[in-house]
Design a protein around this motif. Structure first.
Motif, PDB file in Angstrom:
ATOM      1  N   HIS A 149       0.805  -1.221   0.000  1.00  0.00           N
ATOM      2  CA  HIS A 149       0.000   0.000   0.000  1.00  0.00           C
ATOM      3  C   HIS A 149       0.840   1.274   0.000  1.00  0.00           C
ATOM      4  CE1 HIS A 149      -3.974  -1.819   0.324  1.00  0.00           C
ATOM      5  NE2 HIS A 149      -3.415  -2.729   1.092  1.00  0.00           N
ATOM      6  N   GLY A 150       2.153   1.148   0.162  1.00  0.00           N
ATOM      7  CA  GLY A 150       3.028   2.305   0.053  1.00  0.00           C
ATOM      8  C   GLY A 150       3.297   3.004   1.358  1.00  0.00           C
ATOM      9  N   GLU A 154      -0.659   5.348  -0.619  1.00  0.00           N
ATOM     10  CA  GLU A 154      -1.166   5.672  -1.945  1.00  0.00           C
ATOM     11  C   GLU A 154      -1.293   4.454  -2.863  1.00  0.00           C
ATOM     12  OE1 GLU A 154       1.571   8.672  -3.227  1.00  0.00           O
ATOM     13  OE2 GLU A 154       0.452  10.281  -2.250  1.00  0.00           O
ATOM     14  N   GLY A 155      -1.004   3.259  -2.338  1.00  0.00           N
ATOM     15  CA  GLY A 155      -1.128   2.053  -3.153  1.00  0.00           C
ATOM     16  C   GLY A 155       0.027   1.856  -4.106  1.00  0.00           C
ATOM     17  N   ASP A 156       1.199   2.403  -3.760  1.00  0.00           N
ATOM     18  CA  ASP A 156       2.355   2.356  -4.664  1.00  0.00           C
ATOM     19  C   ASP A 156       3.563   1.698  -4.011  1.00  0.00           C
ATOM     20  OD1 ASP A 156       2.848   4.304  -2.788  1.00  0.00           O
ATOM     21  OD2 ASP A 156       3.482   5.841  -4.215  1.00  0.00           O
ATOM     22  N   THR A 160       3.861  -3.669  -5.616  1.00  0.00           N
ATOM     23  CA  THR A 160       2.911  -3.417  -6.706  1.00  0.00           C
ATOM     24  C   THR A 160       3.600  -3.570  -8.056  1.00  0.00           C
ATOM     25  OG1 THR A 160       3.333  -1.018  -6.674  1.00  0.00           O
ATOM     26  CG2 THR A 160       1.558  -1.857  -5.284  1.00  0.00           C
ATOM     27  N   GLU A 166      -2.749  -3.443  -7.980  1.00  0.00           N
ATOM     28  CA  GLU A 166      -3.160  -2.079  -7.661  1.00  0.00           C
ATOM     29  C   GLU A 166      -3.947  -2.076  -6.357  1.00  0.00           C
ATOM     30  OE1 GLU A 166      -5.249  -0.306 -10.875  1.00  0.00           O
ATOM     31  OE2 GLU A 166      -3.624  -0.558 -12.325  1.00  0.00           O
ATOM     32  N   ASP A 169      -5.971   2.796  -2.618  1.00  0.00           N
ATOM     33  CA  ASP A 169      -5.301   4.035  -2.255  1.00  0.00           C
ATOM     34  C   ASP A 169      -5.960   4.567  -0.991  1.00  0.00           C
ATOM     35  OD1 ASP A 169      -4.250   6.545  -1.983  1.00  0.00           O
ATOM     36  OD2 ASP A 169      -4.805   7.259  -3.970  1.00  0.00           O
ATOM     37  N   THR A 171      -5.224   7.076   0.716  1.00  0.00           N
ATOM     38  CA  THR A 171      -5.266   8.535   0.833  1.00  0.00           C
ATOM     39  C   THR A 171      -6.487   9.123   0.148  1.00  0.00           C
ATOM     40  OG1 THR A 171      -3.984   8.943  -1.199  1.00  0.00           O
ATOM     41  CG2 THR A 171      -2.744   8.579   0.832  1.00  0.00           C
ATOM     42  N   ASN A 172      -7.224   8.293  -0.558  1.00  0.00           N
ATOM     43  CA  ASN A 172      -8.431   8.746  -1.264  1.00  0.00           C
ATOM     44  C   ASN A 172      -9.654   8.511  -0.376  1.00  0.00           C
ATOM     45  OD1 ASN A 172     -10.609   9.214  -2.932  1.00  0.00           O
ATOM     46  ND2 ASN A 172      -9.824   8.028  -4.646  1.00  0.00           N
ATOM     47  N   GLU A 175     -12.542   6.300  -1.491  1.00  0.00           N
ATOM     48  CA  GLU A 175     -12.381   4.852  -1.404  1.00  0.00           C
ATOM     49  C   GLU A 175     -12.553   4.359   0.028  1.00  0.00           C
ATOM     50  OE1 GLU A 175      -9.330   2.782  -3.468  1.00  0.00           O
ATOM     51  OE2 GLU A 175      -9.022   4.362  -4.940  1.00  0.00           O
ATOM     52  N   SER A 219      -6.229   9.422   4.890  1.00  0.00           N
ATOM     53  CA  SER A 219      -6.996  10.145   3.878  1.00  0.00           C
ATOM     54  C   SER A 219      -7.269  11.583   4.282  1.00  0.00           C
ATOM     55  CB  SER A 219      -8.316   9.433   3.597  1.00  0.00           C
ATOM     56  OG  SER A 219      -9.148   9.430   4.744  1.00  0.00           O
TER      57      SER A 219
END
Length: 220
Positions: A149-150, A154-156, A160, A166, A169, A171-172, A175, A219
């Motif tokens: 998830h980073g 951020e899912g990075d 990944t 993917e 995220d 931070t969104n 979601e 988020s």
């Protein structure tokens, strides 16, 4: 299946070799720490102005879950620091919220004020409660979740790219807010899809609640 097994083995290697250095925590996370230390006694755990010190002092702190929504960062900074007296109903006051509101200039630096505002925004917008301790949740996130998830949610994460996935995220808010706490807990405990592992038996219920609370702050 062989590729999946190899990916899982690689994930284990990456986790074991990750640096212990934590990413910069989200602003709302740092703001919560300040809020708990300085603001919670008056404004209460939920920010609604019903803290234990407010009752003893017989004062009525602002309900931050509603008041903060209509204030700009500039005005909130003035309120917190006490700079720039505001005039309300004909009376000069150092803040817009309550005459008993302390002036925190000299206590908080600029970055701390911004972090505190980030947490106040969370209190005013959050659709889901913080069930556990985000400080515990941050440690668990760094240990178990950041590879996918980073660092900042951020899912990075590094996995990944290696696995072609993917992750969500965090931070969104669109979601994360779409899932209530029970759904997030179930997803963590039982796993989700092909690549999201089930952490039941590794993380306790208290661990997962703390982790969900930290995710909520990512988020904001």
């Amino acid at each position: 299946m062989k590729n999946l097994v190899n990916s899982v083995l690689l994930l284990v290697v990456v986790v074991l070799n990750l640096s212990d250095v934590m990413a910069n925590p989200p602003a709302a996370y740092e703001g919560r720490r300040l809020y708990v230390s300085y603001c919670q006694l008056c404004h209460g755990v939920d920010g609604k102005g019903e803290g234990p010190l407010a009752k003893v002092m017989e004062i009525s702190p602002a309900d931050l879950t509603t008041t903060v929504r209509s204030r700009s960062e500039r005005i909130l900074t003035k309120i917190i620091t006490g700079e720039g007296r505001q005039t309300i109903t004909g009376r000069a006051r150092h803040n817009l919220l309550n005459e008993a509101m302390p002036e925190w200039k000299g206590v908080f630096d600029e970055s701390e004020v911004k972090a505190l505002i980030a947490y106040l925004r969370f209190l005013s917008r959050a659709k889901h409660d913080l069930m556990g301790d985000p400080e515990v949740g941050m440690q668990l996130y760094q240990k178990y979740c950041r590879v996918c998830h980073g660092e900042e949610g951020e899912g990075d994460g590094i996995m990944t790219r290696l696995m072609g996935i993917e992750p969500m995220d965090f931070t969104n808010p669109n979601e994360t807010n779409s899932l209530d706490n029970r759904e997030l807990i179930r997803s963590i405990m039982q796993g989700q899809g092909e690549f999201m592992p089930a952490w039941r038996g590794i993380l306790s219920r208290d661990d997962v609640e703390a982790l969900v609370s930290y995710i909520r702050l990512l988020s904001h």
